[in-house]
Scaffold this active site. Structure first.
Site, PDB file in Angstrom:
ATOM      1  CG  HIS A  86      -0.151   0.089   2.534  1.00 13.95           C
ATOM      2  ND1 HIS A  86      -0.031  -1.260   3.371  1.00 13.95           N
ATOM      3  CD2 HIS A  86       0.439   1.090   3.167  1.00 13.95           C
ATOM      4  CE1 HIS A  86       0.640  -0.882   4.178  1.00 13.95           C
ATOM      5  NE2 HIS A  86       1.062   0.493   4.411  1.00 13.95           N
TER       6      HIS A  86
HETATM    7  C1  T46 Z   1       2.855   0.967   6.900  1.00 12.41           C
HETATM    8  C2  T46 Z   1       3.505  -0.408   6.994  1.00 12.41           C
HETATM    9  C3  T46 Z   1       5.124  -0.256   7.090  1.00 12.41           C
HETATM   10  C4  T46 Z   1      -4.615  -0.101  13.244  1.00 12.41           C
HETATM   11  O1  T46 Z   1      -5.696  -0.336  13.749  1.00 12.41           O
HETATM   12  N1  T46 Z   1      -3.914   0.959  13.743  1.00 12.41           N
HETATM   13  C5  T46 Z   1      -2.594   1.280  13.241  1.00 12.41           C
HETATM   14  O2  T46 Z   1      -1.932   2.151  13.749  1.00 12.41           O
HETATM   15  C6  T46 Z   1      -2.201   0.416  12.309  1.00 12.41           C
HETATM   16  C7  T46 Z   1      -0.602   0.674  11.585  1.00 12.41           C
HETATM   17  C8  T46 Z   1      -2.606  -0.576  11.725  1.00 12.41           C
HETATM   18  N2  T46 Z   1      -3.850  -0.788  12.293  1.00 12.41           N
HETATM   19  C9  T46 Z   1      -4.746  -2.045  11.655  1.00 12.41           C
HETATM   20  C10 T46 Z   1      -5.169  -1.958  10.264  1.00 12.41           C
HETATM   21  C11 T46 Z   1      -5.193  -3.377  10.015  1.00 12.41           C
HETATM   22  O3  T46 Z   1      -6.533  -3.978  10.350  1.00 12.41           O
HETATM   23  O4  T46 Z   1      -3.943  -3.060  11.831  1.00 12.41           O
HETATM   24  C12 T46 Z   1      -4.020  -4.106  10.864  1.00 12.41           C
HETATM   25  C13 T46 Z   1      -2.809  -4.529  10.199  1.00 12.41           C
HETATM   26  O5  T46 Z   1      -2.479  -3.158   9.448  1.00 12.41           O
HETATM   27  P1  T46 Z   1      -1.783  -3.449   7.740  1.00 12.41           P
HETATM   28  O6  T46 Z   1      -2.366  -4.622   6.940  1.00 12.41           O
HETATM   29  O7  T46 Z   1      -1.857  -2.057   7.150  1.00 12.41           O
HETATM   30  O8  T46 Z   1      -0.284  -3.842   8.205  1.00 12.41           O
HETATM   31  P2  T46 Z   1       1.071  -3.637   7.238  1.00 12.41           P
HETATM   32  O9  T46 Z   1       2.137  -4.551   7.680  1.00 12.41           O
HETATM   33  O10 T46 Z   1       0.719  -4.143   5.875  1.00 12.41           O
HETATM   34  O11 T46 Z   1       1.194  -2.025   6.982  1.00 12.41           O
HETATM   35  C14 T46 Z   1       1.788  -1.387   8.253  1.00 12.41           C
HETATM   36  C15 T46 Z   1       1.187   0.161   8.399  1.00 12.41           C
HETATM   37  O12 T46 Z   1      -0.545  -0.371   8.297  1.00 12.41           O
HETATM   38  C16 T46 Z   1       1.511   0.918   7.258  1.00 12.41           C
HETATM   39  O13 T46 Z   1       0.973   2.347   7.590  1.00 12.41           O
HETATM   40  O14 T46 Z   1       3.283   1.885   6.182  1.00 12.41           O
HETATM   41  O15 T46 Z   1       3.140  -1.113   8.153  1.00 12.41           O
END
Ligand code: T46
Length: 308
Positions: free
Chosen positions: A223
């Site tokens: 993303h």
């Molecule tokens: C990024 C990379 C490096 C929350 O509720 N609060 C938060 O502060 C974050 C970061 C995530 N979430 C929730 C959203 C999703 O339901 O946690 C779940 C997993 O997040 P995501 O699938 O976006 O995780 P990554 O590892 O793909 O990405 C993360 C960050 O979301 C993103 O901002 O830059 O790490």
């Protein structure tokens, strides 16, 4: 750690790395035949040498950890070649990076040179990973008279630094910055790294999150963010970041707690866990907002194109 003149008592430590295959493997020169007398005469000649500058990188206890050098100093054309060798026990402890920065600073500030260059064998994966990590890119404009010194060597990768280049804060090809996080070693008790919002990174930190317990080989991310600014760093383990600004894509490996990647623009990111249980920490400029995410690559390309 600091740099100083070589001393006679450094000779056995110098010989140690010369006979350590894990250190000299893939270096251009063969050190295996060197003797203690050879290292002593190298040290002695370093004291009056004007063509080369060879200095010791030493610990707080003044123990020799390696040599950094400026070779073939050419005052007329304003350049010199950089070289470094560190003992195995100094690897991964920040000595190489410290020594490199310190001698290149001398090249520009004390010797008033304009550029410093060096090369490594493409087989020297450890060295290439080190230079990649510090975001040095391949130099394609090394003059022939310099390259010809290595005419018998094959598959070399060249690098250069010009006077005025910012070591602590280098822009990557995908418009992100690789920054050096201030890190203070404590003798025998590890090191402490820190950064402060608005002082060391260009935003106030509203949120910190970290990703842990990830199996090796797992990929996350996929993303970009529209407005969010973030500093990504890996205090433990090894994680590969793939960064893509819509035009250029690059890989940066995070494996050193004192290195961070600053993302201040919409950049597509993917993270690959190269080592089980590596931890990715992120300092972010804003609270979590689902609407700030672009999770479709085509939509991301359209978004950055329209923004230009
Ligand atoms: C990024 C990379 C490096 C929350 O509720 N609060 C938060 O502060 C974050 C970061 C995530 N979430 C929730 C959203 C999703 O339901 O946690 C779940 C997993 O997040 P995501 O699938 O976006 O995780 P990554 O590892 O793909 O990405 C993360 C960050 O979301 C993103 O901002 O830059 O790490």
């Amino acid at each position: 750690m600091y740099l100083r003149e070589l001393k006679m008592e450094d000779a056995p430590y110098m010989l140690e790395w010369m006979h350590d295959d894990t250190v000299v493997h893939n270096l251009q020169k063969n050190f295996s035949e060197k003797t203690l007398d050879d290292t002593k005469s190298f040290i002695r000649s370093s004291w009056n040498d004007t063509k080369d500058k060879n200095l010791a990188i030493v610990s707080e206890l003044d123990e020799y950890m390696g040599t950094v050098s400026l070779k073939y100093i050419d005052r007329e054309n304003g350049n010199a070649e950089f070289a470094i060798a560190v003992r195995k026990s100094a690897m991964g402890c920040g000595y190489a990076w410290y020594g490199m920065k310190a001698i290149i600073e001398k090249a520009f500030q004390e010797l008033h040179l304009e550029s410093v260059y060096w090369c490594v064998s493409r087989k020297n994966k450890r060295a290439i990973r080190f230079y990649d990590k510090h975001n040095f890119h391949e130099a394609l404009d090394i003059p022939d008279n310099i390259q010809k010194r290595y005419k018998d060597a094959r598959e070399l990768k060249w690098y250069s630094v010009l006077k005025g280049d910012d070591f602590e804060h280098r822009t990557s090809v995908s418009d992100c910055s690789v920054i050096h996080i201030k890190t203070i070693p404590t003798l025998g008790a590890g090191e402490l790294s820190f950064f402060e919002g608005q002082r060391n990174i260009p935003f106030d930190i509203k949120r910190i999150y970290y990703i842990s317990k990830v199996p090796e080989g797992m990929r996350r991310g996929f993303h970009a963010h529209k407005e969010l600014k973030q500093l990504l760093f890996c205090p433990y383990g090894r994680i590969q970041l793939v960064l893509d600004n819509g035009k250029r894509r690059e890989e940066i490996e995070l494996s050193d707690p004192s290195i961070g990647v600053l993302i201040e623009r919409p950049v597509w990111r993917e993270m690959l866990w190269l080592q089980k249980d590596s931890v990715l920490c992120v300092a972010a400029s804003d609270y979590y907002k689902a609407e700030d995410y672009i999770r479709d690559y085509r939509e991301f390309r359209d978004y950055v194109e329209k923004k230009e």
